[in-house]
Design an enzyme around this catalytic site. Structure first.
Site, PDB file in Angstrom:
ATOM      1  N   PRO A   1      32.722  72.596 -79.696  1.00 35.60           N
ATOM      2  CA  PRO A   1      32.332  73.466 -79.880  1.00 35.60           C
ATOM      3  C   PRO A   1      32.649  73.924 -78.220  1.00 35.60           C
ATOM      4  CG  PRO A   1      30.103  73.415 -80.079  1.00 35.60           C
ATOM      5  CD  PRO A   1      29.973  71.976 -80.224  1.00 35.60           C
TER       6      PRO A   1
ATOM      7  N   LYS B   1      40.567  58.720 -65.921  1.00 31.80           N
ATOM      8  CA  LYS B   1      40.859  59.486 -67.271  1.00 31.80           C
ATOM      9  C   LYS B   1      40.812  61.177 -67.192  1.00 31.80           C
ATOM     10  CE  LYS B   1      40.243  59.955 -72.159  1.00 31.80           C
ATOM     11  NZ  LYS B   1      39.430  60.550 -72.449  1.00 31.80           N
ATOM     12  N   ASN B   2      39.220  60.981 -66.840  1.00 31.14           N
ATOM     13  CA  ASN B   2      38.587  61.790 -67.124  1.00 31.14           C
ATOM     14  C   ASN B   2      38.002  62.639 -66.470  1.00 31.14           C
ATOM     15  OD1 ASN B   2      38.297  62.125 -70.171  1.00 31.14           O
ATOM     16  ND2 ASN B   2      36.109  61.004 -70.469  1.00 31.14           N
TER      17      ASN B   2
ATOM     18  N   ILE C   1      25.127  61.626 -78.668  1.00 29.81           N
ATOM     19  CA  ILE C   1      25.637  62.846 -78.056  1.00 29.81           C
ATOM     20  C   ILE C   1      26.507  63.589 -78.949  1.00 29.81           C
ATOM     21  CG2 ILE C   1      27.519  63.000 -76.409  1.00 29.81           C
ATOM     22  CD1 ILE C   1      24.958  62.734 -75.398  1.00 29.81           C
TER      23      ILE C   1
ATOM     24  N   CYS D   1      37.369  68.014 -84.006  1.00 28.90           N
ATOM     25  CA  CYS D   1      37.930  66.422 -83.273  1.00 28.90           C
ATOM     26  C   CYS D   1      37.456  65.479 -83.918  1.00 28.90           C
ATOM     27  CB  CYS D   1      36.759  66.230 -82.052  1.00 28.90           C
ATOM     28  SG  CYS D   1      37.022  64.624 -80.891  1.00 28.90           S
TER      29      CYS D   1
ATOM     30  N   ARG E   1      41.417  68.167 -76.224  1.00 31.86           N
ATOM     31  CA  ARG E   1      40.806  69.675 -75.754  1.00 31.86           C
ATOM     32  C   ARG E   1      40.240  69.684 -74.525  1.00 31.86           C
ATOM     33  NH1 ARG E   1      37.906  69.696 -79.693  1.00 31.86           N
ATOM     34  NH2 ARG E   1      36.059  70.679 -78.251  1.00 31.86           N
TER      35      ARG E   1
ATOM     36  N   ASP F   1      31.087  76.803 -76.462  1.00 30.75           N
ATOM     37  CA  ASP F   1      30.348  78.047 -76.903  1.00 30.75           C
ATOM     38  C   ASP F   1      29.660  78.110 -75.030  1.00 30.75           C
ATOM     39  OD1 ASP F   1      29.134  76.040 -77.425  1.00 30.75           O
ATOM     40  OD2 ASP F   1      27.792  76.659 -78.732  1.00 30.75           O
TER      41      ASP F   1
ATOM     42  N   ARG G   1      46.222  58.017 -75.119  1.00 27.73           N
ATOM     43  CA  ARG G   1      45.045  58.797 -75.214  1.00 27.73           C
ATOM     44  C   ARG G   1      44.450  58.701 -73.435  1.00 27.73           C
ATOM     45  NH1 ARG G   1      42.624  63.034 -78.566  1.00 27.73           N
ATOM     46  NH2 ARG G   1      43.048  63.822 -76.018  1.00 27.73           N
TER      47      ARG G   1
HETATM   48  C1  EPZ Z   1      33.152  64.859 -72.460  1.00 23.97           C
HETATM   49  O1  EPZ Z   1      34.324  65.968 -73.225  1.00 23.97           O
HETATM   50  C2  EPZ Z   1      34.057  63.804 -72.424  1.00 23.97           C
HETATM   51  N1  EPZ Z   1      36.028  64.247 -72.120  1.00 23.97           N
HETATM   52  C3  EPZ Z   1      34.392  62.721 -73.687  1.00 23.97           C
HETATM   53  O2  EPZ Z   1      34.869  61.487 -73.610  1.00 23.97           O
HETATM   54  C4  EPZ Z   1      33.018  62.653 -73.638  1.00 23.97           C
HETATM   55  O3  EPZ Z   1      32.469  61.380 -74.630  1.00 23.97           O
HETATM   56  C5  EPZ Z   1      31.522  63.755 -73.443  1.00 23.97           C
HETATM   57  O4  EPZ Z   1      32.025  64.224 -72.175  1.00 23.97           O
HETATM   58  C6  EPZ Z   1      30.338  62.780 -73.107  1.00 23.97           C
HETATM   59  O5  EPZ Z   1      30.344  62.446 -71.969  1.00 23.97           O
HETATM   60  C7  EPZ Z   1      36.856  64.150 -70.821  1.00 23.97           C
HETATM   61  O6  EPZ Z   1      35.520  64.591 -69.883  1.00 23.97           O
HETATM   62  C8  EPZ Z   1      37.802  65.158 -70.936  1.00 23.97           C
HETATM   63  P1  EPZ Z   1      29.806  67.633 -73.459  1.00 23.97           P
HETATM   64  P2  EPZ Z   1      33.330  66.620 -73.509  1.00 23.97           P
HETATM   65  O7  EPZ Z   1      30.530  68.980 -73.244  1.00 23.97           O
HETATM   66  O8  EPZ Z   1      33.186  67.882 -72.314  1.00 23.97           O
HETATM   67  C9  EPZ Z   1      27.705  69.769 -77.450  1.00 23.97           C
HETATM   68  C10 EPZ Z   1      36.378  60.297 -74.159  1.00 23.97           C
HETATM   69  O9  EPZ Z   1      36.249  59.259 -75.077  1.00 23.97           O
HETATM   70  N2  EPZ Z   1      28.736  70.401 -76.932  1.00 23.97           N
HETATM   71  O10 EPZ Z   1      29.162  66.979 -72.859  1.00 23.97           O
HETATM   72  O11 EPZ Z   1      33.320  67.294 -74.293  1.00 23.97           O
HETATM   73  C11 EPZ Z   1      28.969  68.683 -77.558  1.00 23.97           C
HETATM   74  O12 EPZ Z   1      29.569  68.923 -79.108  1.00 23.97           O
HETATM   75  C12 EPZ Z   1      35.833  61.398 -74.501  1.00 23.97           C
HETATM   76  O13 EPZ Z   1      36.950  60.014 -73.295  1.00 23.97           O
HETATM   77  C13 EPZ Z   1      28.307  72.066 -76.898  1.00 23.97           C
HETATM   78  O14 EPZ Z   1      27.616  72.271 -78.035  1.00 23.97           O
HETATM   79  O15 EPZ Z   1      31.572  66.424 -73.646  1.00 23.97           O
HETATM   80  C14 EPZ Z   1      28.900  67.595 -77.623  1.00 23.97           C
HETATM   81  O16 EPZ Z   1      27.728  67.442 -78.859  1.00 23.97           O
HETATM   82  C15 EPZ Z   1      35.207  61.638 -75.714  1.00 23.97           C
HETATM   83  N3  EPZ Z   1      29.042  73.006 -77.027  1.00 23.97           N
HETATM   84  C16 EPZ Z   1      27.172  67.431 -76.116  1.00 23.97           C
HETATM   85  O17 EPZ Z   1      27.498  68.870 -76.022  1.00 23.97           O
HETATM   86  C17 EPZ Z   1      29.563  73.043 -75.297  1.00 23.97           C
HETATM   87  O18 EPZ Z   1      30.244  74.645 -75.025  1.00 23.97           O
HETATM   88  C18 EPZ Z   1      28.112  67.072 -75.008  1.00 23.97           C
HETATM   89  O19 EPZ Z   1      29.114  68.202 -74.875  1.00 23.97           O
HETATM   90  C19 EPZ Z   1      30.066  72.335 -75.392  1.00 23.97           C
HETATM   91  C20 EPZ Z   1      29.593  70.825 -75.555  1.00 23.97           C
END
Ligand code: EPZ
Length: 423
Positions: free
Chosen positions: A122, A22-23, A328, A116, A92, A124, A398
């Site tokens: 976020p 999916k991802n 994370i 979420c 998201r 950002d 999902r």
């Molecule tokens: C991806 O989410 C995956 N989703 C998530 O899978 C997965 O848990 C996550 O990566 C971590 O591996 C998809 O690929 C669609 P991040 P993503 O940006 O990209 C912070 C599932 O169950 N952050 O790597 O949203 C964030 O809050 C889902 O399939 C910021 O602060 O995760 C987190 O603490 C759940 N600002 C950390 O970084 C930003 O702009 C990692 O987030 C972006 C992220």
């Protein structure tokens, strides 16, 4: 609202095939906005998030036709640029259309993803990086509004923290930006690599794929391509854990064992016996329960946060006290309270869950809160005594393709039912 009724105690045996990730499918679908030519994607999992992304693309004027297991996506020369809140609020990852829209249509209006269950999450880092490529971005009535009238231009970007979709958004934007972009502190997840391989097939010029520093030389246009989505390592890991918990000889096939190194290492460390072939993981019936484990989730190739909830369920049946730390996301222990309803013995202190085992579980009614938490509750239901009813399994749908069909094919007894509008 649909529920699962799971009859505990059934042993799993046989073979389960893993679906496309999916991802990986989500960013690959978003990437089809980068060209007017057809892109054929093989192995897209038929799960709700993919259907939602196809609706987002349709709202942007793209057609996605499925036939014989292939999805042909044609964005054409459309100039729509608004991804509506009604769709984005349900997923998201819709934010992944931001980079491609700015790169090719030079405009974007994408609802800012809301909160979420697992954390603030976020975007950002995405916005800061896209601004460095020359996009003019602002938030207006809950939407991210962006313009790049002169098109995007290459820049050097250092992500403050590893972000999977942030890396993916910027790879897509940089592919059509003028000049060279250097992305540092990139995510190494296999799904990022899969997207980069699709972009390369479309004519993007990318160096450093699967490393933390990626250079992209922008091109004027990208062409159509055909691409097979990488197998879902999180689905595979979920079934490996199910096989350890309730299996009497299970083969997990059509997967990429090389992408599950952290999980397999922890399982072997705690005494689980399993064998790995090219695209298959074989889990025999376990002679003894696993020992307790200590682990901390981390970015790839560390232990995947998306397998933390499922592993925590396994820890309830392990000998001793396991310490599982979620590093994370700030709120990814929603499944703990539901597992305690089944009798699990767990204390959460800050980001670490102390799980005491083995603790016999008693079937009960529980509620899913997010995608991976719902998987952990299904796994618990497999080994609980009596029936477990998992509510709100739309979370599960999902990201897991036909989970009850796959598990029942292994000998589980799971019924999907809808108790009617008032329950
Ligand atoms: C991806 O989410 C995956 N989703 C998530 O899978 C997965 O848990 C996550 O990566 C971590 O591996 C998809 O690929 C669609 P991040 P993503 O940006 O990209 C912070 C599932 O169950 N952050 O790597 O949203 C964030 O809050 C889902 O399939 C910021 O602060 O995760 C987190 O603490 C759940 N600002 C950390 O970084 C930003 O702009 C990692 O987030 C972006 C992220």
């Amino acid at each position: 609202m649909e529920k699962f009724r799971i009859r505990g105690g059934r042993r799993l045996r046989g073979e389960v095939r893993i679906s496309g990730a999916k991802n990986a499918a989500l960013p690959c679908l978003a990437a089809t906005l980068l060209t007017s030519e057809p892109v054929d994607l093989y192995g897209l999992p038929r799960v709700r998030d993919i259907i939602t992304m196809e609706k987002v693309l349709a709202a942007l004027g793209e057609s996605c036709e499925q036939h014989d297991g292939v999805t042909r996506a044609i964005a054409g020369r459309g100039d729509a640029f608004h991804a509506p809140y009604e769709l984005v609020r349900t997923m998201r990852a819709s934010v992944l259309v931001l980079g491609p829209l700015l790169a090719r249509r030079r405009r974007a209006r994408v609802a800012l993803p809301g909160g979420c269950a697992i954390g603030a999450r976020p975007v950002d880092f995405h916005l800061q990086a896209l601004a460095r490529l020359g996009a003019d971005l602002r938030v207006e009535s809950g939407d991210v509004v962006g313009e790049a009238p002169q098109g995007l231009r290459g820049a050097e970007i250092d992500f403050p923290r590893v972000t999977v979709t942030g890396t993916e958004n910027l790879l897509m934007a940089a592919a059509l930006a003028r000049g060279r972009t250097i992305l540092r502190n990139c995510a190494l997840e296999p799904e990022v690599t899969d997207l980069a391989q699709l972009l390369t097939a479309m004519g993007a010029r990318i160096v450093g794929i699967a490393t933390s520093t990626i250079e992209v030389e922008g091109v004027d246009a990208l062409r159509g391509a055909a691409h097979t989505i990488v197998p879902d390592r999180i689905e595979a890991g979920t079934y490996v854990i199910a096989a350890v918990l309730a299996g009497a000889g299970v083969k997990i096939s059509g997967c990429r064992p090389d992408q599950l190194g952290a999980l397999l290492a922890v399982l072997r460390e705690v005494g689980v016996s399993l064998s790995v072939l090219a695209d298959t993981i074989e889990v025999p019936e376990q002679a003894v329960p696993p020992r307790a484990a200590s682990l901390v989730t981390a970015e790839y190739p560390g232990f995947a946060t998306d397998l933390q909830a499922q592993f925590l369920t396994l820890a309830t049946q392990a000998e001793g006290t396991s310490a599982i730390t979620e590093a994370i996301f700030e709120n990814r222990f929603q499944h703990v309270l539901e597992l305690k309803r089944l009798g699990a013995s767990i204390e959460v202190e800050g980001r670490t869950a102390q799980v005491h085992g083995p603790t016999p579980l008693d079937g009960a009614a529980v509620m899913a809160s997010d995608l991976r938490a719902s998987a952990s509750l299904v796994l618990a239901g497999l080994v609980a005594k009596g029936d477990t009813v998992v509510d709100r399994i739309y979370h599960l749908d999902r990201g897991y393709e036909a989970m009850e069909i796959k598990l029942n094919g292994l000998g589980a007894e799971i019924e999907r039912f809808n108790p009617g509008p008032y329950l």
